[in-house]
Each structure stands twice: as C-alpha cells, then as structure tokens.
Motif scaffolding. Sequence first.
Motif, PDB file in Angstrom:
ATOM      1  N   LEU A 130       0.832  -1.202   0.000  1.00  0.00           N
ATOM      2  CA  LEU A 130       0.000   0.000   0.000  1.00  0.00           C
ATOM      3  C   LEU A 130       0.868   1.254   0.000  1.00  0.00           C
ATOM      4  O   LEU A 130       0.535   2.257  -0.614  1.00  0.00           O
ATOM      5  CB  LEU A 130      -0.959   0.000   1.199  1.00  0.00           C
ATOM      6  N   LEU A 131       2.003   1.143   0.693  1.00  0.00           N
ATOM      7  CA  LEU A 131       2.942   2.262   0.719  1.00  0.00           C
ATOM      8  C   LEU A 131       3.430   2.559  -0.698  1.00  0.00           C
ATOM      9  O   LEU A 131       3.548   3.699  -1.117  1.00  0.00           O
ATOM     10  CB  LEU A 131       4.133   1.870   1.596  1.00  0.00           C
ATOM     11  N   LYS A 132       3.706   1.496  -1.415  1.00  0.00           N
ATOM     12  CA  LYS A 132       4.183   1.665  -2.783  1.00  0.00           C
ATOM     13  C   LYS A 132       3.117   2.353  -3.625  1.00  0.00           C
ATOM     14  O   LYS A 132       3.399   3.245  -4.408  1.00  0.00           O
ATOM     15  CB  LYS A 132       4.518   0.302  -3.373  1.00  0.00           C
ATOM     16  N   LYS A 133       1.877   1.920  -3.426  1.00  0.00           N
ATOM     17  CA  LYS A 133       0.801   2.510  -4.213  1.00  0.00           C
ATOM     18  C   LYS A 133       0.593   3.971  -3.887  1.00  0.00           C
ATOM     19  O   LYS A 133       0.346   4.794  -4.748  1.00  0.00           O
ATOM     20  CB  LYS A 133      -0.498   1.748  -3.973  1.00  0.00           C
ATOM     21  N   CYS A 161      11.048  10.370 -15.867  1.00  0.00           N
ATOM     22  CA  CYS A 161      10.229  11.026 -16.884  1.00  0.00           C
ATOM     23  C   CYS A 161       8.755  10.652 -16.757  1.00  0.00           C
ATOM     24  O   CYS A 161       7.914  11.149 -17.487  1.00  0.00           O
ATOM     25  CB  CYS A 161      10.720  10.660 -18.283  1.00  0.00           C
ATOM     26  N   ARG A 162       8.447   9.734 -15.829  1.00  0.00           N
ATOM     27  CA  ARG A 162       7.043   9.349 -15.649  1.00  0.00           C
ATOM     28  C   ARG A 162       6.313  10.365 -14.788  1.00  0.00           C
ATOM     29  O   ARG A 162       6.940  11.185 -14.127  1.00  0.00           O
ATOM     30  CB  ARG A 162       6.956   7.990 -14.952  1.00  0.00           C
ATOM     31  N   GLU A 163       4.997  10.241 -14.760  1.00  0.00           N
ATOM     32  CA  GLU A 163       4.260  11.285 -14.036  1.00  0.00           C
ATOM     33  C   GLU A 163       4.145  11.017 -12.543  1.00  0.00           C
ATOM     34  O   GLU A 163       3.781  11.889 -11.779  1.00  0.00           O
ATOM     35  CB  GLU A 163       2.874  11.537 -14.657  1.00  0.00           C
ATOM     36  N   TYR A 164       4.494   9.778 -12.121  1.00  0.00           N
ATOM     37  CA  TYR A 164       4.538   9.550 -10.676  1.00  0.00           C
ATOM     38  C   TYR A 164       5.994   9.389 -10.238  1.00  0.00           C
ATOM     39  O   TYR A 164       6.858   9.062 -11.051  1.00  0.00           O
ATOM     40  CB  TYR A 164       3.681   8.346 -10.264  1.00  0.00           C
ATOM     41  N   PRO A 165       6.256   9.638  -8.960  1.00  0.00           N
ATOM     42  CA  PRO A 165       7.651   9.668  -8.544  1.00  0.00           C
ATOM     43  C   PRO A 165       8.340   8.305  -8.655  1.00  0.00           C
ATOM     44  O   PRO A 165       7.712   7.276  -8.403  1.00  0.00           O
ATOM     45  CB  PRO A 165       7.603  10.090  -7.069  1.00  0.00           C
ATOM     46  N   MET A 166       9.593   8.347  -9.013  1.00  0.00           N
ATOM     47  CA  MET A 166      10.400   7.132  -8.995  1.00  0.00           C
ATOM     48  C   MET A 166      10.593   6.661  -7.555  1.00  0.00           C
ATOM     49  O   MET A 166      10.703   7.466  -6.633  1.00  0.00           O
ATOM     50  CB  MET A 166      11.764   7.435  -9.601  1.00  0.00           C
ATOM     51  N   GLU A 189       1.600   8.801  -6.551  1.00  0.00           N
ATOM     52  CA  GLU A 189       0.769   9.967  -6.763  1.00  0.00           C
ATOM     53  C   GLU A 189       1.493  10.860  -7.737  1.00  0.00           C
ATOM     54  O   GLU A 189       2.685  10.733  -7.944  1.00  0.00           O
ATOM     55  CB  GLU A 189       0.539  10.689  -5.430  1.00  0.00           C
ATOM     56  N   GLN A 190       0.758  11.757  -8.291  1.00  0.00           N
ATOM     57  CA  GLN A 190       1.332  12.691  -9.257  1.00  0.00           C
ATOM     58  C   GLN A 190       2.611  13.320  -8.709  1.00  0.00           C
ATOM     59  O   GLN A 190       2.658  13.801  -7.590  1.00  0.00           O
ATOM     60  CB  GLN A 190       0.291  13.778  -9.531  1.00  0.00           C
ATOM     61  N   SER A 191       3.651  13.286  -9.486  1.00  0.00           N
ATOM     62  CA  SER A 191       4.877  13.966  -9.095  1.00  0.00           C
ATOM     63  C   SER A 191       4.906  15.334  -9.747  1.00  0.00           C
ATOM     64  O   SER A 191       4.464  15.506 -10.879  1.00  0.00           O
ATOM     65  CB  SER A 191       6.093  13.160  -9.556  1.00  0.00           C
ATOM     66  N   GLY A 192       5.444  16.294  -9.004  1.00  0.00           N
ATOM     67  CA  GLY A 192       5.597  17.620  -9.585  1.00  0.00           C
ATOM     68  C   GLY A 192       6.928  17.761 -10.291  1.00  0.00           C
ATOM     69  O   GLY A 192       7.336  18.861 -10.642  1.00  0.00           O
ATOM     70  N   CYS A 193       7.607  16.639 -10.442  1.00  0.00           N
ATOM     71  CA  CYS A 193       8.964  16.717 -10.977  1.00  0.00           C
ATOM     72  C   CYS A 193       9.124  15.861 -12.226  1.00  0.00           C
ATOM     73  O   CYS A 193      10.108  15.151 -12.380  1.00  0.00           O
ATOM     74  CB  CYS A 193       9.975  16.263  -9.942  1.00  0.00           C
ATOM     75  N   VAL A 194       8.126  15.880 -13.073  1.00  0.00           N
ATOM     76  CA  VAL A 194       8.239  15.080 -14.280  1.00  0.00           C
ATOM     77  C   VAL A 194       9.343  15.669 -15.154  1.00  0.00           C
ATOM     78  O   VAL A 194       9.355  16.863 -15.428  1.00  0.00           O
ATOM     79  CB  VAL A 194       6.909  15.081 -15.064  1.00  0.00           C
ATOM     80  N   MET A 195      10.290  14.804 -15.519  1.00  0.00           N
ATOM     81  CA  MET A 195      11.429  15.321 -16.288  1.00  0.00           C
ATOM     82  C   MET A 195      11.298  14.923 -17.744  1.00  0.00           C
ATOM     83  O   MET A 195      10.471  14.105 -18.111  1.00  0.00           O
ATOM     84  CB  MET A 195      12.725  14.794 -15.677  1.00  0.00           C
ATOM     85  N   LYS A 196      12.156  15.536 -18.529  1.00  0.00           N
ATOM     86  CA  LYS A 196      12.124  15.243 -19.969  1.00  0.00           C
ATOM     87  C   LYS A 196      13.361  14.451 -20.345  1.00  0.00           C
ATOM     88  O   LYS A 196      14.430  14.636 -19.780  1.00  0.00           O
ATOM     89  CB  LYS A 196      12.127  16.553 -20.747  1.00  0.00           C
ATOM     90  N   PRO A 229       9.213  14.462  -4.869  1.00  0.00           N
ATOM     91  CA  PRO A 229      10.392  14.212  -5.684  1.00  0.00           C
ATOM     92  C   PRO A 229      10.604  12.722  -5.949  1.00  0.00           C
ATOM     93  O   PRO A 229       9.999  11.877  -5.305  1.00  0.00           O
ATOM     94  CB  PRO A 229      11.526  14.752  -4.821  1.00  0.00           C
ATOM     95  N   HIS A 230      11.463  12.454  -6.890  1.00  0.00           N
ATOM     96  CA  HIS A 230      11.845  11.070  -7.177  1.00  0.00           C
ATOM     97  C   HIS A 230      12.790  10.567  -6.097  1.00  0.00           C
ATOM     98  O   HIS A 230      13.538  11.336  -5.525  1.00  0.00           O
ATOM     99  CB  HIS A 230      12.529  10.995  -8.537  1.00  0.00           C
ATOM    100  N   ARG A 231      12.718   9.259  -5.846  1.00  0.00           N
ATOM    101  CA  ARG A 231      13.590   8.699  -4.812  1.00  0.00           C
ATOM    102  C   ARG A 231      14.462   7.600  -5.373  1.00  0.00           C
ATOM    103  O   ARG A 231      13.981   6.686  -6.037  1.00  0.00           O
ATOM    104  CB  ARG A 231      12.751   8.105  -3.677  1.00  0.00           C
TER     105      ARG A 231
END
Length: 681
Positions: free
Chosen positions: A226-229, A271-276, A233-240, A403-405
């Motif tokens: 559940l923690l993983k799920k 680059c995905r919309e949810y955090p790594m 959530e939407q990340s504000g740090c989607v990269m290109k 942020p991505h982790r």
Amino acid sequence: MDERLSKPITYLKGVGPKRSELYNKLGIETVYDLLYHFPRRYIDFTEDVPIAKAPADEPSVIRAEVVKKLPEARIRGGMSIFKAVLTDGESDITLIMYNNRYGFEKLAVGSWYALYGKVTGTLVRKEISSPLILDLSAGETVEPVYALTEGLTQYALRQSVRNALLTLGDFIYEPLPKWVMGKYKLCSLEYALENIHFPKDMHTCSIAKQRLVFDELLTLSLGMRLLKKKSREQSGCVMKKTDISQFEKSLPFELTGAQRRAISEVTEDMCREYPMNRLVQGDVGSGKTAVAAGAAFFACKNGFQTAMMAPTEILAAQHFETLGKFLEPLGVKCALLTGSLTPKKKAALKEQIAAGEFDVIVGTHALVQESTHFKRLGLVITDEQHRFGVKQRAALSGKGDNPHRLVMSATPIPRTLALMIYGDLDLSVLDELPKGRQKIETYAVTGKLRDRAFSFVKKQLDEGRQAYFVCPMIDESDPAMMKTELASVKKYAKELSEGAFANHSIGLLHGKLAPDKKEKVMRDFKNKKTDILVSTTVVEVGVDVPNATVMVIEDADRFGLSQLHQLRGRVGRGQYSSYCILISNNKNEDSRKRLKILSKTSDGFVISEEDLKLRGPGDFFGSKQHGLPKLRIADMSEDINTLKAAQSCCMDILDKDPELKLPENKWLREIVGMLFEKGEE
Ligand code: ADP
Ligand code: MG
C-alpha cells in the motif's frame, strides 16, 4: 479493532499504576500490546533427561519425586533458604530455593515434578537452584518464557495475559477473511492467542504460532504494497528525456553494462508522471556512486536539485568529493551540508540552497531536518538506506513536490526478503563489477597465526600500502559494553603500536569520537598520514582508500558474513592485490565453515544466501538495519515458506480489494494502518 483491545493496560484486573509502569518498560501500553507480547521461547517439559545425564553448562528438564523437605534455613540479610531432596529413581538431587516460601510449601513429598534449571554440583552431589517447577499432575507440559523486566515476574505477567484473554471473553475478533483462513489452513486468532500463551503442548503451540507469523508477515506485505501505491501519486517533478552522453564522456572510466542499464532505468523513471521509487542494489565496489551521479546530472539538466543523504559524515563527505569530481566540471554546483558545520555556515548554506544556488546537496540527516528548504527538489538519493527507517525515507520525500527517490544499498538481499524490506521500491541490480577489479584474497585463521598475519601486514606496509584493523566485536545495544568497547579498541591500538607495528603510525576510529575528529582520522588515513587504521565497525561501508590493501578482522566469527563481506570491500579498491585476514578462535565447526565461505567466493549474493541459511536473518533484520516495524514473532528466514504464502495471500487480497475497502478486510485495514505508526525508532 475491538475497543477493549486498545484500552490501556491498567484496564486489566491486577494492573495498577506501578505494574503498568513495568509493562510500559517492555513497550506494553495497551491490552493489545500485552496479548502480542509473545513468549520468547518455551520449555518443553516432555524433553527431560536423567539427573545423571543433565549437562552442567546449560539448563535442562529433569523429572523427580520429592523424597524429603528440609527445615528452612535463614542466613544473614534475612534471606530464607529452602531445600528438598528429590530422586528420579537413579540419582538424587538437592533442590534449593531462595525466599520462595510459597513455591516451597506447594511441593508435596511423594509427588512428581518436572524441574527446569541448571544442574550443578559434583557427580555424587547434584544440585538445582531456583528451577522452574511444573506440577505433573496438572497435565501441562509446556511453559512459556517471556521477556521480563526487573520487578515483573513470569507469574504476574501470565496472570495479566490470562485476564486479558478472559476480558475479551467470547468476543470473536477475527481480522482474516474466512476464505484466507481456509486457503492457508490457519486456526482462528482466538485459538492462536490462547495457545501461544497457554499451549497444551508444543503441537498446539506451533499451530498458534503458524497463524500469528502469517498475520504478521501478511500485514507487513500489505503495508509495504500500500505504501508503494500511495507513492504513485502525481509527481511535480516530471522530467524530460535529456541527453547525458556528456556525463558519460567526462567520466575517468567506462561505465559497466549494469551501471548503464541502471542509469537508463532511473532516467526513464524520472520522466514518468509519478515519482520514482527505485533501489539500486550492488555489491561493494560495483560503482553505485556513478549511477547516483548520472541521475543527479539528469535531474540538474532538467532544472531540478538533487539531495543525497548518507548515514554518516564520513560518507557524506566522501560522496560530496566524488560527485563533485564527476559533476563540477560539467557545471553542476555541489554543496556539503552536515551537522558539524558551524551554525553560521549552516544557515548561510541553507539560504543558498533555498535560493537554488546549488544543484546537488550532499549531507547527513541534517538534510531531513525541517529547516532545510530546497528551491526545486526533484531527486532524493539515500545511500545505504537500510540504516534509514521507512519513516525517514518518507520525511525526505515529503520535501519538495513529490520528488523522485533513489535508494542505494550494498547489502545484497535474497529476493524474498528484498520483496519484503523494499516492497515499496522497484529494483535495479548492479550485477557486474567494473573491469580489472581484483579478487580480495581472504584467509580465515586462528589466533595462533596472528603473528604471521601481522608480519604479512608489515610486508604490505613496507611496500607503501596501508592496512585496516577491525577490532573485536562488542554488543552495541548495551551502553555498558560500549564503554568497554572504547577501552578495548584503545588497548588494541596500543598493543599494535608497542608491538609489531612500533615503526608505523596508527589512527584510531571509534563510535565515541566527535564527528570532526572522526573526519580527521579518516582524512589522515586517506592522505596516508597514517599507515594503519584501527577501528570498530565504524569503518563505514563506503569509505574509499585505494591504497589500503589489507584488512585484519578480529573475532571474525561474531560478524555476519554479509557484514564481513562489506568490511573487506574497503580493500581491493585500487590497482594492488588485496587481502583480508579473518581471525577467530571459535572452533565450532559451523563457524569455521561460515568463514571459509568468504575465502571461496566474492559474490555478495551467494554470501548473503549462505548467511541467511547458516545464521538467520539477523544481519538483515537486526532491528536497526531495515527500518521496518519490529517483528514480534516472525523470523524471516525460518518462516520463509510462510513468508512466501503471506506474500501470495497479500496479492490475492489486493487483487480483490486494492484499497482494503471491503467489509471483510476492515480489521486488516486497521492493523495495517497501525503498522507504521509504532515500533520504529
Ligand atoms: P560502491 O558501489 O561500493 O558504492 P563506488 O561507487 O564507491 O562503489 O565505486 C567504487 C570505485 O570504483 C570508485 O573508486 C569508482 O570511481 C570506481 N568505479 C565506478 N564505476 C567504475 C567503472 N565503470 N569502471 C572503473 N571504475 C569504476
Ligand atoms: Mg558506496
């Protein structure tokens, strides 16, 4: 949960403020806590031995009949001594009890009892002092043994547990859905709680245990899932997608295939919309830092800051240096933020960080502190994360905009366990060492060969190399022992400097040194101002001194294999052949076998599997290591089949009910929710 379970412990009959304080010391605050304070072990009174055969050095069970009771004796200080003579038909034994009139009076001449304790004395005069005594006519055969605290007796604790069970009465609290109990052949929770505390025999006890272990591993699996799920959530740090060949080109070496793969997995994730949420797992020396640098470079090119957190100042400083070397030439600005900076410098640095003047910020836990703000935090890297709790991981992620982790760990963990500990993470494995790495020749020897080992070390030093000595292991959980440790490490260093290594300079590193002192000792060693570094296990995983080629580890049998493997990873980091000498006087065959494994293989995964087989998961599940809630009853290596079953059950449940919203799962949802609130340091 039934509200009676969450009542404070004083709710129970016989538990007043004083006793409740004792319970609190054991971490027991509620009725629930008490019921889940399981016996540490059981004494099986059916496994008795004849008095004459009872071993002298460990407790055993004997069965005997009381022949006569002697008159009470009083000694100075008002202590009463009670003695009785018992026989098992072949030999006699004297039973001795101190101040225990009640227990003594219960004994009846002519009756048989089972006694559990250490049998001492001579061949002809055997004695047993203050044993646990079971009345065989009562029909019980098993006695649980609990962790206690001073002032709290086994008897009192059992009374309370009995009362707790009575209080629940016939309320049937059953967190598992029926189909789960059927499919995995589990007894009811009611039966389990009764029989874990008051088993009729070892068989009922094991049925109970099976259920409780399952529960624990299931809730943990569910919690991690559940923690993983939740982190999806939407990340504000989607990269290109960004070209980082510039980074690769500037490295002083060619990346291994595994490193390249890991970097591309990481950059794709970002680059995905949810955090790594990714774990990079790689043996010591597999080059995790370069992967981190690549990720940080990618984030920087995307206009984001990277925070990198290490467990110690030494490691943070070293990462700062390495990352700086890789990244500064490419225009990436790096900063080092640690607890030992002066307040003024720290404040100034924090301001600059908040203003976005740095791209990569390396630090210790200071980074997690509330007061550090980032301008545009996009990536959080934690090194050797098993020392950081799940909670700390979460705290850092809470900064910035989801942020991505990236987590880096050098502890190779067998897959089943990794699924559990890192259930919330995706996995990249660095299964390839950089070319040209030397195998570390490893020898397991006894103390008799110490002199020879030392002359070998001396030869290395004479050739201009450096050496590590890791001191005898001491129990770190015990503050008194920590003091002893300090004394012993100092003594050890002194002996070296007065003996075999009188002509060499020796640095001394231990846990009690102030951070800046530690740093200095490390730096001196790194800069070759000292030839030898004597240390407790604080030679942290990760310290890089390529000129060091020998490591001597004393009391090697007391370390876990994986830990030894990590320790020896401190050598063999340069172009020179390197050696590790494991000294141990333990003649136990298993122990020798264990150490031999290290001479045979340098594959961290093989070693960790062996470790798990031979020693259990202590290394991974020493409570501090993994940051998971403390396990009360499950043992992840012993219960590996239950672990697998629980993991598959977890999937079954979540397939049907991804968020545990169904009524049949309402208890489960509640327990899983409690999981990460408690039991974490
Ligand atoms: P660890 O995975 O144990 O953290 P490090 O990242 O500290 O390993 O790398 C160990 C050493 O190997 C460092 O000196 C590093 O510069 C070097 N290194 C990393 N990657 C490579 C590579 N692909 N080729 C050669 N040397 C490398
Ligand atoms: Mg490292």
